[in-house]
Structure formats: C-alpha cells, structure tokens
Design a protein around this motif. Structure first.
Motif, mmCIF file in Angstrom:
data_model
loop_
_atom_site.group_PDB
_atom_site.id
_atom_site.type_symbol
_atom_site.label_atom_id
_atom_site.label_comp_id
_atom_site.label_asym_id
_atom_site.label_seq_id
_atom_site.Cartn_x
_atom_site.Cartn_y
_atom_site.Cartn_z
ATOM 1 N N PHE A 16 19.693 15.604 71.582
ATOM 2 C CA PHE A 16 19.548 14.175 71.864
ATOM 3 C C PHE A 16 18.423 13.884 72.850
ATOM 4 N N TRP A 17 18.117 14.831 73.742
ATOM 5 C CA TRP A 17 17.049 14.536 74.712
ATOM 6 C C TRP A 17 15.672 14.602 74.095
ATOM 7 N N ARG A 18 15.602 14.976 72.801
ATOM 8 C CA ARG A 18 14.294 14.915 72.137
ATOM 9 C C ARG A 18 14.278 13.831 71.058
ATOM 10 N N LEU A 23 16.422 8.288 73.098
ATOM 11 C CA LEU A 23 15.668 8.085 74.332
ATOM 12 C C LEU A 23 15.378 6.606 74.564
ATOM 13 N N GLY A 24 15.054 5.909 73.468
ATOM 14 C CA GLY A 24 14.768 4.473 73.577
ATOM 15 C C GLY A 24 15.969 3.715 74.119
ATOM 16 N N VAL A 25 17.136 3.986 73.548
ATOM 17 C CA VAL A 25 18.348 3.282 73.976
ATOM 18 C C VAL A 25 18.653 3.600 75.437
#
Lengths: 560, 248
Positions: A16-18, A23-25
């Motif tokens: 998820f960190w990529r 990231l946008g949310v």
C-alpha cells in the motif's frame, strides 16, 4: 489464452505504501486533519481570550440602536439599529461597485481598443492614461479627485453644465437625470414580463409556421409590435389605476387636474405691471400661453446675458423677470419623494414654472401648506387625508387624486441656490466612483488589449478578404473571440473594484467598511464586525465569480 | 479547357519591399476571365505575397494592379469593391471558430452584400452542397476535420459569389488523405468557369486543371506556360532545377 503472454508480474502484489491511489487518499486525510486542528486552535484561542477580556461573542448588538447618522444611502435614521446601519453600508458598497463595474467595462473596452489604434494621437492618449493611472496608488488618486477636483468645483449657483446637457456639476456633487419608480412600477414590470413571454410564444409559433409553409414571416416585426403594444397598454393601465398620489388645493381654485394650473398661472402673470414697464401690447397679447411666456423669458434672459444693455434697461428687464417669476406655482412636498417629483414634472411638462418648497417630513410640509406658503400640497392619498383632517378649515380644501406613470423621468433643474430634482451623486460617491472606474479601467484596458491581440492574425485577414469593414471586423469577429480570453482576468478586476471600494473610508463615503468602523467604535464588537465584513465581501465576490464563470462557459468555443 | 474572356487581373511592374527586402521585383502579367493559373516556386520566393497583393491584404508600393476594371490604390472604396469580388482561401483555413459553419458562410453575404438572411442561407447551403458537406452546416469549425474545414472555407468564399478565387497553398496544412477532397472541390470550381489563381505544390492539379503555370522565384515570374509545355519542356535553368527537385 494459451498464447505466449509477455512477462507481466502478478497483480495484487503492490504494497500500500507504493500504491498511488492509497497514497493520494492518505495525503488528503492528513491535510484535512491539519486544517481542522489549525482552525480549532484559532477558534478556541479566540473564545478563551474573548471570555478573559469580557468580549461578547454573540451578534445581539445588531439589534441595539445605532445613534449615529449616515450621510447617504437607503432610508435610515439615527434611531435605527446597528444592523440597519450596516445594511445601509452594504447597499452603498453594492451601489458603487455595480455602477463602477458597468462604467469600467465601457471605459476599458474603449481604452483597450484605442491602445491598439493606428491613429497616433488616440493611441498615445490611451497609453498616457493607462501608464499614469495604473502607476499611482488608488488612495492617492481618490484624495486628488475628491479634494483637488470635486471640492474645487464652483458653488451650486454657478454649476457647470457640460455641453448644455441636463447635467449639473458643483461642489455639492453631481445632479443627473434619473428615473424614479412609482407605486405602479411593479405592475408595469409584470406587463413587461408578460410581453416577453407572449413575444417568445409568438416567435415559436411563427417559426413553426415558417418551417411548415416555407414562406418567410416577418417575425421581428410582429415581435416588436406585440411587445410595444403590450408594454404601452401596461403603461396606461398602470398610470390610470394604480396611483396612490394626490394633491391638496384650496377648493375655491377649482382644480381637477394638473392641467388646471395653467389657468391659475396665466391669471397670475401681472400684465398690467408689465404694461407699466413699457412692454408692447403686441407682445402682451402673445403671453397667453405658457410656451410663449417661457420663450419670452428666455429672450429676456438672453438679452440680459449679452451685456449690451444699459443699466436702466437691465433694471427694467430684471423687473419684468421678477413679475414673471412671481407667477410660478409653488409646490409643498416632502423632499425627494415620488409625490414631489411627480407634481414638479407634471407642471414642468406644461411649461409652467415651478418652485418646490420642501421639508424633510410630512408634518412640517403640512404646516407650511396650512400657513399658506404654497399653491398645492403633494403627497400620498393617505398622508394628505390625515393632513387635511387637522387643518383649521378642512372644508375649504379638497383632495384631488392624480395619476402617476410607473416611471418618471426626473430631470434636474436649477432653482435659485439649489438644483431641484434629478439623481444626485454626493461628492464622496462621485469621487469614489470616478477613482475606482479610472483605476480599474487602466488595468482592464490592458486585458482587453491582450484579448484582442490573442485573436490570430488569420481571423483578421479572413474578415478583410471577405470585404468586412473595420468596425464589422471588430464587432463580429474579433471581440466575440477576444471575450473568452478577457473574461477570466476581467473577473478579477471586477472583484478588485468591489474590494477597493472599501477605500471609501478615506473620503468618508459611508460604504460597508466606513459604517462598520463606526459601528465597531460605538459598540465595541470588533470581531463580529470584521466577520460581517468578510462574509459580505466573500458573498459578493463568490456570486460575481459564479455568474462570470457561467457566462464564460457560455461563450467558450465548441470543440470536438 | 474553358473559353477565356477579357483580362480580369492586370499586374504592371508591381514592386513591394518588406523594409530593405525587395520581395516583389516588378511583376507584369495578365489573367483572363475563366483562366486557371497555378503559381509554383520555392518557398520564400514571394508567390504568397504576390497573390495577397491582389486583394490588398498586402500593399504594393510601386506599379499598378487592376482587378475587374478597378485599380487597387489607397481608395478604400476601390479596396472594398475588389474584396467583394475576390474570394480567398488560406493555408490555415481561418474559419471563424465562434460561428457555426453556416454562419461562417453567410456572414459576409449578410453584412457586406446586404442580402436577407433567407437569401444568404439559401445560397450558403448551395455552396456547402457544392463542396459536399451540407450535413455539417450547424456544427462549429472545431468539430470538423482539416479537409472539411478547408471545404467550408471554399464555400465561405464562394457564398459571396465572387468573380475571382485566390488560393494560397490551400492543401499545405492538410493530412495527405484529405488533400484529394479539397482538390476535387477546386477542380469542380475550375470546370465551372471560375477565374482561379492558386499557389500550390500539387503538381497533379497544375498539370490536370490549370490553363497556365507560372514559375515564380526571387520576387518575379521566371517562366509561364501551359502546363504540358511547362512540365515537359521548361526553358529556364531555374525551372529545370526546381522541377528536378520536386518531380522525383
């Protein structure tokens, strides 16, 4: 699916960190939290400090009495509330901004086009105007216009009248012709709306007929005729049936209508006195119509103006003018009311000279009439009925109901040491308006110029090759296309003008900020007043932007 | 080939300078009514400038240009009169993007010829049919392909019912597959007897449709001949060199 597939890594393996979506949310959530924390901190801080210092945080002060005067604006008295006072300021701000925006648009288009002109003189005048005005702070310009120009105009009795137009400029401000709406105006407006609906229906019906039969129908002609007929009917109906106006006159005068004042006026012209002054019989004979008397008066005034008359003769002429002047009809009325404007304009229409003797309240006006100061008392039917009831001898006076058109053209006229009628602009309003318009137009003219230059040269060439002349080219080809480039930056200029109108405080024009400052001083509710300032300017700005954005979308080019 | 009429364009020693640059160096030629003239030449030779002097989009500084019996000089009335009778089609189409196709076509007839809207629209639709795009009449130029736009531009010029049509590289900004539709429209126009002057690099059009080909270089006419003679039997060295470069 048995074909050889290219080497693609399995999906679902993105941590998820990529993941750009995740990231946008996350970014948005963090930003929102920061904003909320910041705001909470500010508001909490304010509330705590306000409490510590004993500041009140409610808006209840708006209902308390203001106890100060406001020089101009909608109806307001010192006994009204702070809320009403601020509302007067809001309306004044809107008034100066609205008129300012219209004038700025006109001046900016003219100056912008002039700046592109190939005529050396026009071009240089526009350039000098723009370069000077936009490089001097607005505040300095306002001071200059107010103190050095408007307050240095001649006194009222020597008013400047440019080009003989019904425009009077003097140190008490400007007087220009205006339109006054009367009680019947809303009804007439309804007729206009009705006319528009009917014309549109008629247009649709005729268009269908045209398509069906293939024969051209004169749609514009019938639309214009229908519109004029309905609006005219509305005018007469409204005039005849909606008046709440009346005049009070002595019963002995036998007045049924304004027209009857003609007899009184003519009787009053003292022909014997004129004869004694040596006026020829032939001339006296002509003085049986108000028009002729007016012409004769003009003749006398002109003769006096030439300066080629002897002292004796000029004395004689002045005596004649005095005699004619004494014959005028005097109106008692409350200052700047529909009643006053209607009575004065009705009599002036008949070319009867009028003197308006006005007071601020009906009570004083009624008293002046009772004292015999004037020939008629003008007011609403209800007002006059009340005044008549308290007269010493009510039976010797009667009320005559008079009709009022829905709109009265209100032309200013000089009357002794004053200018009567017309729309009056105070020196402060005039200075602020002129300052804002000149300043904003200088910037806007550059926007217009840029917009015109943004239309490609090919458009101009195509228009020329088709034989369109220069003004057609500008109107039909260049300006409609320039508009879409002009509108967005122009919107900011309109907003600037509105916000800059707060400089009114410097020359004591009672706009929102000027009135608000007084309210703040008197009531001590500084924060609330500032919140009101912000709310009002924000509302004005956002509604203006919304409108112009909508308009911009409308004129945008259609593309694939 | 069409029957040719009287002289309709007369150029007599036409000169023009852009500052120091002598762009037109004494052009002398005449074009007859109904003639189709194709002008070819290397870029920068002044052929576009010349064609643009014929309706005063460019001013000539010396010499005489007479179009349809009216001399082009500083008299605004003459200029307007000539522009009414001379249609022009540009390389970049120059349609008016804020108007629909039909409005583009009817604008000048309504405002310059002062025809009624009905008449202008009737003639406008005829012209759109002539260039085979009547179905696009109510679209905006931005919604059309390049070839369609150029055909609208032709219809727009034709709607004024001009006596002469000038084409300034009408196919140079088009994708190859769209060139043909524009050339077809031009060919139809030529066959109808219209006087045409066209600057173009379409040698097929020059060979097939033109009455005369003018080779233009360094601000003047180098050679002018009927197309067959011109392509098969050029006289001047410059012409031969140019043709060898473009006809592989």
């Amino acid at each position: 699916m048995a074909t050889t597939s290219p080497i693609i890594k399995q999906e679902a393996a993105i941590p998820f960190w990529r993941d750009v979506r995740v990231l946008g949310v996350i970014g948005q959530i963090i930003f929102t939290i920061l904003v909320v924390i910041g705001l909470t901190w500010f508001i909490r801080n304010f509330l705590i400090n306000a409490e510590n210092q004993g500041l009140q945080t409610s808006f209840s002060f708006l209902n308390t009495t203001a106890a100060f005067d406001i020089a101009e604006g909608i109806e307001y008295e010192a006994t009204d509330t702070f809320g009403r006072a601020l509302w007067v300021g809001v309306i004044n701000t809107i008034r100066v901004s609205f008129i300012g925006i219209i004038l700025t648009t006109i001046l900016a288009v003219v100056a912008g086009i002039a700046r592109l002109s190939t005529n050396w003189l026009i071009n240089k005048i526009a350039t000098v105007y723009i370069e000077i005005v936009r490089n001097i702070p607005l505040l300095v310009q306002l001071f200059f216009i107010y103190f050095a120009v408007i307050l240095k105009l001649p006194p009222v009795k020597d008013s400047v009248q440019p080009f003989g137009l019904p425009l009077f400029l003097n140190q008490r401000g400007f007087a220009l012709p205006g339109l006054t709406a009367t009680a019947g105006f809303p009804i007439w407006l309804a007729f206009i709306v009705l006319a528009i609906i009917l014309v549109m229906t008629l247009w649709t019906i005729q268009s269908r007929q045209e398509e069906r039969t293939g024969e051209p129908v004169n749609k514009i002609g019938s639309a214009v005729v229908a519109f004029i007929v309905i609006v005219a009917i509305g005018w007469f109906v409204t005039t005849a049936f909606t008046s709440n106006q009346a005049i009070m006159v002595a019963t002995s005068r036998n007045i049924k209508d304004f027209d009857d004042f003609e007899k009184i006026y003519l009787l009053r012209v003292d022909t014997d006195a004129l004869k004694d002054l040596g006026v020829e019989l032939a001339t006296l004979d002509t003085l049986k119509f108000p028009d002729n008397i007016a012409a004769y008066k003009d003749e006398l005034t002109a003769k006096l103006g030439t300066g080629e008359v002897s002292a004796e003769e000029s004395e004689n002429i002045e005596a004649q003018l005095d005699i004619l002047g004494d014959a005028q009809i005097t109106i008692c009325s409350v200052e700047d009311t529909v009643s006053e404007i209607n009575a004065a304009s009705q009599l002036r229409r008949l070319n009867i000279p009028v003197k308006v003797s006005n007071e601020k309240s009906m009570r004083k006006t009624g008293a002046a009439y009772a004292a015999g100061d004037c020939d008629l008392l003008a007011g609403t039917q209800a007002q006059l009925a009340a005044e008549r009831a308290i007269l010493e001898a009510p039976d010797t006076h009667e009320l005559v109901d008079v009709s009022v058109p829905p709109l009265i053209v209100n032309t200013p006229a000089p009357a002794g040491f004053n200018i009567q009628g017309g729309t009056k602009l105070s020196p402060e309003f005039a200075a602020l308006l002129i300052g804002l318009v000149l300043y904003t137009s200088a910037f806007s003219a550059e926007i217009v110029r840029a917009g015109i230059l943004a239309v490609s040269k090919g458009q101009t060439e195509a228009a020329r090759a088709l034989g369109l002349n220069e003004s057609q080219r500008l109107q039909l080809i260049v300006l409609p296309q320039a508009l879409r480039v002009i509108i967005p930056p122009m919107t900011s200029q309109y907003l600037n003008l509105t916000k800059n109108s707060s400089l009114a405080v410097a020359i004591a024009f009672p706009d929102l900020v000027a009135v608000g400052s007084t309210v703040q001083n008197q009531s001590g509710f500084a924060v609330q007043v500032i919140i009101i300032f912000m709310a009002v300017y924000l509302t004005l700005s956002l509604s203006m932007s919304a409108f112009l954005n909508w308009y911009n979308k409308k004129v945008a080019l259609v593309e694939r | 080939m069409n029957e040719l009429g009287n002289d309709i364009i007369i150029c007599n020693d036409v000169h023009k300078w852009f500052g120091e640059f002598h762009v037109l160096q004494g052009i002398t030629t005449t074009v007859k009514e109904g003639e189709v003239v194709v002008i070819i030449g290397p870029s920068g030779s002044g052929k576009s400038t010349w064609i643009r002097t014929l309706n005063r989009l460019e001013e000539h500084q010396k010499g005489q240009i007479i179009v349809d019996g009216t001399e082009l000089n500083n008299d605004l009335r003459n200029i307007q009169e000539i522009r009414r009778e001379v249609g022009m089609v540009f390389q970049q189409f120059n349609l008016f993007p804020h108007l629909t196709v039909l409005q583009n076509v009817t604008l000048a007839p309504i405002h310059v010829r002062r025809w009624s809207r009905e008449k202008a629209e009737e003639i406008g639709m005829q012209q759109l049919e002539r260039v085979k795009i009547p179905e696009q009449a109510y679209k905006y130029p931005g919604q059309l392909s390049g070839g369609q736009q150029q055909r609208v531009a032709i219809a727009r010029a034709l709607a004024m019912q001009p006596k002469i049509m000038l084409f300034d590289e009408p196919t140079s900004a088009l994708d190859p597959e769209m060139i043909k539709e524009v050339l077809d429209a031009m060919q139809e126009l030529a066959e109808s007897g219209m006087t045409i002057m066209a600057v173009t690099h379409e040698m097929g059009f020059a060979r097939g449709v033109a009455n005369r080909v003018i080779f233009f270089d360094q601000g003047n006419i180098v050679e002018e001949k009927p197309p067959n003679e011109f392509f098969d039997n050029p006289e001047e060295e410059r012409t031969k060199l140019f043709l060898s470069q473009i006809l592989h």
